[in-house]
Write a protein that holds these residues in place. Structure first.
Motif, PDB file in Angstrom:
ATOM      1  N   GLU A 168      -5.801  -3.084  20.367  1.00  0.00           N
ATOM      2  CA  GLU A 168      -6.097  -2.690  18.982  1.00  0.00           C
ATOM      3  C   GLU A 168      -6.170  -3.914  18.077  1.00  0.00           C
ATOM      4  O   GLU A 168      -7.069  -4.022  17.228  1.00  0.00           O
ATOM      5  CB  GLU A 168      -5.020  -1.725  18.471  1.00  0.00           C
ATOM      6  CG  GLU A 168      -5.129  -0.347  19.103  1.00  0.00           C
ATOM      7  CD  GLU A 168      -3.989   0.583  18.736  1.00  0.00           C
ATOM      8  OE1 GLU A 168      -4.078   1.771  19.072  1.00  0.00           O
ATOM      9  OE2 GLU A 168      -3.008   0.135  18.106  1.00  0.00           O
ATOM     10  N   ALA A 202      15.752   3.655  10.669  1.00  0.00           N
ATOM     11  CA  ALA A 202      14.944   4.391   9.678  1.00  0.00           C
ATOM     12  C   ALA A 202      13.471   4.309  10.057  1.00  0.00           C
ATOM     13  O   ALA A 202      12.625   3.905   9.269  1.00  0.00           O
ATOM     14  CB  ALA A 202      15.187   3.814   8.282  1.00  0.00           C
ATOM     15  N   SER A 207       6.170   6.858  21.935  1.00  0.00           N
ATOM     16  CA  SER A 207       5.107   7.490  21.147  1.00  0.00           C
ATOM     17  C   SER A 207       5.710   8.181  19.938  1.00  0.00           C
ATOM     18  O   SER A 207       6.875   8.591  19.959  1.00  0.00           O
ATOM     19  CB  SER A 207       4.299   8.487  21.987  1.00  0.00           C
ATOM     20  OG  SER A 207       4.911   9.750  21.984  1.00  0.00           O
ATOM     21  N   VAL A 224      21.126   5.945  12.814  1.00  0.00           N
ATOM     22  CA  VAL A 224      20.879   4.495  12.848  1.00  0.00           C
ATOM     23  C   VAL A 224      19.428   4.281  13.265  1.00  0.00           C
ATOM     24  O   VAL A 224      19.027   4.667  14.371  1.00  0.00           O
ATOM     25  CB  VAL A 224      21.839   3.778  13.812  1.00  0.00           C
ATOM     26  CG1 VAL A 224      21.577   2.264  13.784  1.00  0.00           C
ATOM     27  CG2 VAL A 224      23.283   4.071  13.431  1.00  0.00           C
ATOM     28  N   ALA A 259      16.517  -1.214  21.726  1.00  0.00           N
ATOM     29  CA  ALA A 259      17.611  -1.782  20.917  1.00  0.00           C
ATOM     30  C   ALA A 259      18.887  -0.941  21.091  1.00  0.00           C
ATOM     31  O   ALA A 259      19.276  -0.184  20.202  1.00  0.00           O
ATOM     32  CB  ALA A 259      17.186  -1.834  19.446  1.00  0.00           C
ATOM     33  N   LYS A 316      -3.671  -1.219  13.468  1.00  0.00           N
ATOM     34  CA  LYS A 316      -4.936  -0.509  13.236  1.00  0.00           C
ATOM     35  C   LYS A 316      -5.325  -0.704  11.767  1.00  0.00           C
ATOM     36  O   LYS A 316      -5.630  -1.827  11.352  1.00  0.00           O
ATOM     37  CB  LYS A 316      -4.770   0.984  13.570  1.00  0.00           C
ATOM     38  CG  LYS A 316      -4.261   1.272  14.991  1.00  0.00           C
ATOM     39  CD  LYS A 316      -4.106   2.766  15.215  1.00  0.00           C
ATOM     40  CE  LYS A 316      -3.600   3.134  16.597  1.00  0.00           C
ATOM     41  NZ  LYS A 316      -2.178   2.817  16.837  1.00  0.00           N
TER      42      LYS A 316
HETATM   43  P1  FAD Z   1      11.003   2.907  15.370  1.00  0.00           P
HETATM   44  O1  FAD Z   1       9.930   3.638  14.638  1.00  0.00           O
HETATM   45  O2  FAD Z   1      10.713   1.549  15.894  1.00  0.00           O
HETATM   46  O3  FAD Z   1      12.252   2.826  14.397  1.00  0.00           O
HETATM   47  C1  FAD Z   1      13.437   2.157  14.754  1.00  0.00           C
HETATM   48  C2  FAD Z   1      14.023   1.508  13.530  1.00  0.00           C
HETATM   49  O4  FAD Z   1      15.386   1.162  13.814  1.00  0.00           O
HETATM   50  C3  FAD Z   1      13.331   0.216  13.131  1.00  0.00           C
HETATM   51  O5  FAD Z   1      13.092   0.191  11.755  1.00  0.00           O
HETATM   52  C4  FAD Z   1      14.353  -0.854  13.536  1.00  0.00           C
HETATM   53  O6  FAD Z   1      14.248  -2.015  12.732  1.00  0.00           O
HETATM   54  C5  FAD Z   1      15.639  -0.121  13.285  1.00  0.00           C
HETATM   55  N1  FAD Z   1      16.812  -0.672  13.984  1.00  0.00           N
HETATM   56  C6  FAD Z   1      16.865  -1.196  15.235  1.00  0.00           C
HETATM   57  N2  FAD Z   1      18.130  -1.585  15.531  1.00  0.00           N
HETATM   58  C7  FAD Z   1      18.878  -1.304  14.439  1.00  0.00           C
HETATM   59  C8  FAD Z   1      20.256  -1.477  14.137  1.00  0.00           C
HETATM   60  N3  FAD Z   1      21.121  -1.982  15.028  1.00  0.00           N
HETATM   61  N4  FAD Z   1      20.711  -1.112  12.907  1.00  0.00           N
HETATM   62  C9  FAD Z   1      19.852  -0.570  11.998  1.00  0.00           C
HETATM   63  N5  FAD Z   1      18.523  -0.377  12.232  1.00  0.00           N
HETATM   64  C10 FAD Z   1      18.056  -0.731  13.450  1.00  0.00           C
HETATM   65  N6  FAD Z   1       2.638   5.500  19.038  1.00  0.00           N
HETATM   66  C11 FAD Z   1       1.701   6.485  19.090  1.00  0.00           C
HETATM   67  O7  FAD Z   1       2.073   7.620  19.418  1.00  0.00           O
HETATM   68  N7  FAD Z   1       0.384   6.216  18.809  1.00  0.00           N
HETATM   69  C12 FAD Z   1      -0.040   4.977  18.448  1.00  0.00           C
HETATM   70  O8  FAD Z   1      -1.225   4.775  18.197  1.00  0.00           O
HETATM   71  C13 FAD Z   1       0.912   3.933  18.357  1.00  0.00           C
HETATM   72  N8  FAD Z   1       0.564   2.691  17.947  1.00  0.00           N
HETATM   73  C14 FAD Z   1       1.531   1.741  17.769  1.00  0.00           C
HETATM   74  C15 FAD Z   1       1.178   0.500  17.251  1.00  0.00           C
HETATM   75  C16 FAD Z   1       2.157  -0.469  17.033  1.00  0.00           C
HETATM   76  C17 FAD Z   1       1.760  -1.808  16.470  1.00  0.00           C
HETATM   77  C18 FAD Z   1       3.504  -0.205  17.362  1.00  0.00           C
HETATM   78  C19 FAD Z   1       4.566  -1.261  17.145  1.00  0.00           C
HETATM   79  C20 FAD Z   1       3.871   1.014  17.885  1.00  0.00           C
HETATM   80  C21 FAD Z   1       2.896   2.000  18.094  1.00  0.00           C
HETATM   81  N9  FAD Z   1       3.225   3.248  18.596  1.00  0.00           N
HETATM   82  C22 FAD Z   1       2.275   4.239  18.676  1.00  0.00           C
HETATM   83  C23 FAD Z   1       4.591   3.543  19.046  1.00  0.00           C
HETATM   84  C24 FAD Z   1       5.385   4.249  17.957  1.00  0.00           C
HETATM   85  O9  FAD Z   1       5.284   3.537  16.747  1.00  0.00           O
HETATM   86  C25 FAD Z   1       6.831   4.335  18.407  1.00  0.00           C
HETATM   87  O10 FAD Z   1       6.870   5.116  19.590  1.00  0.00           O
HETATM   88  C26 FAD Z   1       7.713   4.960  17.335  1.00  0.00           C
HETATM   89  O11 FAD Z   1       7.763   4.141  16.199  1.00  0.00           O
HETATM   90  C27 FAD Z   1       9.104   5.193  17.883  1.00  0.00           C
HETATM   91  O12 FAD Z   1       9.935   5.666  16.876  1.00  0.00           O
HETATM   92  P2  FAD Z   1      11.497   5.294  16.893  1.00  0.00           P
HETATM   93  O13 FAD Z   1      12.107   6.048  15.774  1.00  0.00           O
HETATM   94  O14 FAD Z   1      12.023   5.476  18.267  1.00  0.00           O
HETATM   95  O15 FAD Z   1      11.541   3.731  16.617  1.00  0.00           O
END
Ligand code: FAD
Length: 350
Positions: A164, A16, A301, A14, A250, A54
């Motif tokens: 940024e 993507a 991160s 859950v 979330a 960025k």
């Molecule tokens: P995410 O990549 O956020 O993916 C989670 C996904 O799950 C999302 O698509 C969300 O919509 C989906 N979701 C949530 N709830 C549900 C549900 N109930 N059902 C189905 N889908 C759901 N990190 C760095 O290391 N360097 C950087 O320079 C950096 N810059 C960043 C800049 C920005 C603007 C942002 C927002 C983040 C940045 N980060 C950076 C942080 C990094 O993007 C996150 O740490 C990373 O995306 C985490 O990955 P994740 O898979 O945990 O969550």
């Protein structure tokens, strides 16, 4: 089990995003032959989130260039991407997830990789048009679309996303005021010297950067933002406000299903939650971090999300491995690249 959960997958992921994509790709890399379904609420295949504040925001990279993999990568590996689909609840006994729009899936193993939603400011005016947070492609696209009408931007929050965004907006020659409630920017991820360095850089690039500033209200006319009212009564003019004050993990459906947690869902060193066959990874997962003396925290991160996804893929394919990585992180502002190692981020800011 309800009739809506007819389809079964050996692994249901859950979210993507970065973590979910890494887990799915690494399962196949580790020769996992079972069925994999990735359920994501966004419309897009997994893409890189960092460029949203960025080089995607600045227009230097198109969306195609920030996709984690092309569509063919997923289809070639028989990884099903179920997009535009939000999981509303989990039944850990029946081993099912239910979608918000009806239907659902039965899982063998569940990987929860949902990241978090931007924290909102609980002040009057928070729902005016022209106020943005930056988490998804749609957020960045909406800001870019609005930009031609914008002269004055107020950025609330001096974390890396706010800084940024401020740097990109200065490139576009917008007037930028950045408001930080604490006495220095980047307080969660950097020491005072680095904070002072970045404050000086932003000021040198023309940002009106203010620390120790409280915000009382966002003011507007005809439903549109016109300014930000500070605690001392000053109104800073703004036709766009960007709020970057952290995320709320979330994890509602998992906690409601009985998983242990609070600020994130708790995981052990193998990314296992307290629910059977349910793992959690990335921004939404809280763990006792070795690099921080065992303090329970979430790490926001890309490296952490990716490495935890890869770790779970190994565990599911029979390896006995543990998460011990020291996290690292980068930030691009103007022509500067900040790279930190062993930082601790993601703890509750409230
Ligand atoms: P995410 O990549 O956020 O993916 C989670 C996904 O799950 C999302 O698509 C969300 O919509 C989906 N979701 C949530 N709830 C549900 C549900 N109930 N059902 C189905 N889908 C759901 N990190 C760095 O290391 N360097 C950087 O320079 C950096 N810059 C960043 C800049 C920005 C603007 C942002 C927002 C983040 C940045 N980060 C950076 C942080 C990094 O993007 C996150 O740490 C990373 O995306 C985490 O990955 P994740 O898979 O945990 O969550």
């Amino acid at each position: 089990m309800s009739g809506g959960h007819t389809q079964f997958a050996d692994v249901v992921i859950v979210g993507a995003g970065h973590g979910g994509a890494a887990a799915a790709a690494q399962l196949r890399q580790n020769k996992f032959e079972g069925s994999i379904i990735v359920v994501g609420e966004e419309a897009e295949l997994p893409y890189e989130r960092p460029p949203l504040s960025k080089d995607y925001f600045s227009g230097e990279k198109t969306f195609d260039r920030i996709m984690i993999r092309p569509e063919k990568f997923w289809t070639d590996r028989n990884i099903e991407m179920m997009l535009n689909t939000r999981v509303a609840s989990v039944d850990a006994e029946a081993k099912t997830v239910t979608f918000e729009h009806g239907g659902g899936l039965k899982y063998g193993k569940l990987i929860w990789a949902t990241g978090g939603a931007p924290r909102r400011l609980p002040i009057p005016g928070g729902d005016l048009a022209g106020i943005y947070t930056v988490r998804n492609r749609s957020d960045a696209d909406a800001m870019v679309g609005h930009l031609p009408e914008v002269k004055n931007v107020v950025v609330i929050g001096g974390g890396y996303i706010g800084l940024e965004a401020a740097a990109v907006l200065r490139k576009f020659d917008r007037h930028v005021t950045l408001l930080e409630a604490l006495d220095r920017v980047l307080a969660r991820v950097a020491g005072p010297d680095l904070s002072a360095f970045y404050e000086a850089e932003h000021r040198a690039h023309g940002v009106d950067l203010r620390t120790s500033v409280g915000v009382d209200e966002i003011v507007g006319e005809a439903g549109k933002v016109t300014g930000v009212k500070l605690k001392d009564g000053e109104i800073v003019p703004a036709d766009m406000v960007i709020i970057g004050i952290g995320i709320i993990p979330a994890v509602g459906p998992l906690l409601e299903a009985g998983a242990a947690g609070g600020n994130g869902v708790n995981i052990d060193a193998q990314c296992r939650t307290s629910l059977p066959d349910v793992f959690a990874i990335g921004d939404c997962a809280a763990f006792a971090a070795k690099f921080a003396g065992g303090t329970t925290m979430r790490v926001e991160s890309v490296q952490n999300a990716h490495d935890q996804g890869a770790l779970v893929a190994k565990i599911i394919t029979g390896h006995d491995v543990y998460y011990e990585a020291a996290p690292w992180f980068w930030s691009d502002q103007y022509d500067l690249k900040l790279q930190t190692i062993g930082l601790s981020v993601g703890y509750d800011q409230t």
